[in-house]
Motif scaffolding. Structure first.
Motif, PDB file in Angstrom:
ATOM      1  N   ALA A  65      -4.040  -6.482  -4.984  1.00 34.28           N
ATOM      2  CA  ALA A  65      -5.242  -6.109  -4.228  1.00 34.28           C
ATOM      3  C   ALA A  65      -5.962  -7.349  -3.706  1.00 34.28           C
ATOM      4  O   ALA A  65      -6.447  -7.371  -2.566  1.00 34.28           O
ATOM      5  CB  ALA A  65      -6.173  -5.273  -5.106  1.00 34.28           C
ATOM      6  N   VAL A  66      -6.046  -8.396  -4.538  1.00 36.82           N
ATOM      7  CA  VAL A  66      -6.682  -9.645  -4.106  1.00 36.82           C
ATOM      8  C   VAL A  66      -5.887 -10.276  -2.966  1.00 36.82           C
ATOM      9  O   VAL A  66      -6.447 -10.742  -1.966  1.00 36.82           O
ATOM     10  CB  VAL A  66      -6.805 -10.619  -5.290  1.00 36.82           C
ATOM     11  N   PHE A  85       2.534 -13.577  -1.284  1.00 42.97           N
ATOM     12  CA  PHE A  85       2.881 -12.904  -2.542  1.00 42.97           C
ATOM     13  C   PHE A  85       3.876 -13.741  -3.335  1.00 42.97           C
ATOM     14  O   PHE A  85       3.782 -13.839  -4.571  1.00 42.97           O
ATOM     15  CB  PHE A  85       3.451 -11.513  -2.250  1.00 42.97           C
ATOM     16  N   GLN A  86       4.838 -14.331  -2.640  1.00 38.01           N
ATOM     17  CA  GLN A  86       5.829 -15.152  -3.343  1.00 38.01           C
ATOM     18  C   GLN A  86       5.195 -16.380  -3.979  1.00 38.01           C
ATOM     19  O   GLN A  86       5.518 -16.733  -5.115  1.00 38.01           O
ATOM     20  CB  GLN A  86       6.932 -15.564  -2.358  1.00 38.01           C
ATOM     21  N   THR A  93       4.349  -5.829  -2.686  1.00 36.13           N
ATOM     22  CA  THR A  93       4.120  -4.406  -2.441  1.00 36.13           C
ATOM     23  C   THR A  93       4.148  -4.160  -0.942  1.00 36.13           C
ATOM     24  O   THR A  93       3.910  -5.071  -0.145  1.00 36.13           O
ATOM     25  CB  THR A  93       2.755  -3.969  -2.999  1.00 36.13           C
ATOM     26  N   PRO A  94       4.442  -2.908  -0.512  1.00 39.74           N
ATOM     27  CA  PRO A  94       4.408  -2.621   0.928  1.00 39.74           C
ATOM     28  C   PRO A  94       3.012  -2.869   1.483  1.00 39.74           C
ATOM     29  O   PRO A  94       2.009  -2.738   0.763  1.00 39.74           O
ATOM     30  CB  PRO A  94       4.775  -1.130   0.998  1.00 39.74           C
ATOM     31  N   ARG A 183       8.213   1.222   6.641  1.00 37.24           N
ATOM     32  CA  ARG A 183       7.438   0.002   6.388  1.00 37.24           C
ATOM     33  C   ARG A 183       6.144   0.288   5.650  1.00 37.24           C
ATOM     34  O   ARG A 183       5.630  -0.564   4.928  1.00 37.24           O
ATOM     35  CB  ARG A 183       7.115  -0.702   7.710  1.00 37.24           C
ATOM     36  N   HIS A 184       5.585   1.489   5.820  1.00 41.57           N
ATOM     37  CA  HIS A 184       4.274   1.806   5.244  1.00 41.57           C
ATOM     38  C   HIS A 184       4.354   3.126   4.477  1.00 41.57           C
ATOM     39  O   HIS A 184       3.677   4.101   4.831  1.00 41.57           O
ATOM     40  CB  HIS A 184       3.216   1.894   6.345  1.00 41.57           C
ATOM     41  N   PRO A 185       5.164   3.196   3.434  1.00 38.46           N
ATOM     42  CA  PRO A 185       5.360   4.473   2.743  1.00 38.46           C
ATOM     43  C   PRO A 185       4.107   5.012   2.082  1.00 38.46           C
ATOM     44  O   PRO A 185       4.011   6.214   1.832  1.00 38.46           O
ATOM     45  CB  PRO A 185       6.444   4.146   1.705  1.00 38.46           C
ATOM     46  N   GLY A 186       3.138   4.155   1.803  1.00 35.22           N
ATOM     47  CA  GLY A 186       1.929   4.629   1.134  1.00 35.22           C
ATOM     48  C   GLY A 186       0.756   4.888   2.062  1.00 35.22           C
ATOM     49  O   GLY A 186      -0.341   5.203   1.583  1.00 35.22           O
TER      50      GLY A 186
END
Length: 271
Positions: A65-66, A85-86, A93-94, A183-186
């Motif tokens: 989230a951050v 993220f890496q 996460t997507p 690409r944006h499943p959520g």
């Protein structure tokens, strides 16, 4: 070492941004380039102390989230977000949903094309920006229903005349929405749109099952204009892959009735 790499990435990105690019006032003369740490923290919705500790490699491992908040604050594209993220060592996460912010250079491009009707669509096929000529040509339609997928499949008044190009556009829409869903499943807004289309259009269901593949390119279409009648225009698409945006340019052949109509519709600059 990972913390130092993350800190360096955040610092370099912050210093590369200009306040005016993010809608912030330039303020007084700045001693350092780019944004202040406090400005990034405010844009990301976190405390300045927490952000400062991240830049000084003293903070804890940031959560997804951050990192998403920092992605928005620092205007990172999808590739840069993955890299962030890496560096943080946080499971990737997507993206939370399709990007709706239009990059400044794309917005500027729209304004530099006074003889071309141009608009931008996002991954959900929402029209999220358009220039004055597109407003004169299509503005009533776009304000009434800005989503081109709903217009194509749910009986909204189309601004393309029905025919071969209208049929082909159905496959184009489905192909792009399938990529967006991967690409944006959520993304709840995208999921709601797909549910609407499945419930309201057998054609959409059949096309989705067929899994068409269509790439953006040059096409000729006939537009409906309530005052000027049918207008044959050329449609060309510029892809902005980092944001999954497409810029659609509508032009007319020189000397054609449509070219004269576009000149008639072109807004006149100030007195």
């Amino acid at each position: 070492m990972a913390k130092q790499d993350l800190a360096r990435f955040l610092r370099d990105r912050r210093e590369s941004l200009r306040p005016e690019d993010l809608g912030l006032p330039p303020g007084r003369r700045r001693r350092t380039p780019g944004l202040r740490r406090e400005e990034v923290a405010e844009l990301a919705g976190m405390s300045a102390d927490y952000y400062t500790r991240l830049e000084q490699a003293r903070g804890p491992r940031p959560s997804a989230a951050v990192l998403d908040a920092l992605t928005g604050a620092l205007r990172l594209d999808l590739v840069e977000r993955t890299h962030l993220f890496q560096l943080a060592g946080t499971p990737h996460t997507p993206p939370p949903g399709p990007v709706r912010r239009v990059r400044p250079y794309v917005a500027g491009l729209l304004e530099r094309l006074p003889d071309t009707a141009a608009f931008v669509t996002d991954a959900r096929y929402d029209v999220i920006a358009w220039n004055p000529l597109a407003d004169a040509l299509l503005g009533d339609h776009l304000r009434a229903e800005p989503n081109l997928a709903r217009r194509r499949f749910l009986g909204e008044q189309p601004f393309y005349a029905e025919g071969a190009s209208w049929e082909e556009f159905g496959g184009v829409v489905v192909s792009r929405l399938r990529r967006a869903a991967e690409r944006h499943p959520g993304d709840r807004a995208l999921g709601g749109l797909l549910a609407e289309l499945r419930a309201g259009s057998e054609e959409f269901v059949a096309l989705w099952a067929a899994n068409p593949v269509h790439a953006p390119g040059h096409r000729t279409k006939t537009l409906r204009h309530r005052e000027l009648g049918p207008l044959k225009v050329n449609c060309d698409v510029l892809v902005v892959p980092d944001d999954d945006h497409q810029v659609v340019f509508m032009t007319a052949d020189a000397g054609s009735p449509a070219a004269r109509a576009l000149r008639h519709l072109r807004p006149v600059d100030g007195p």
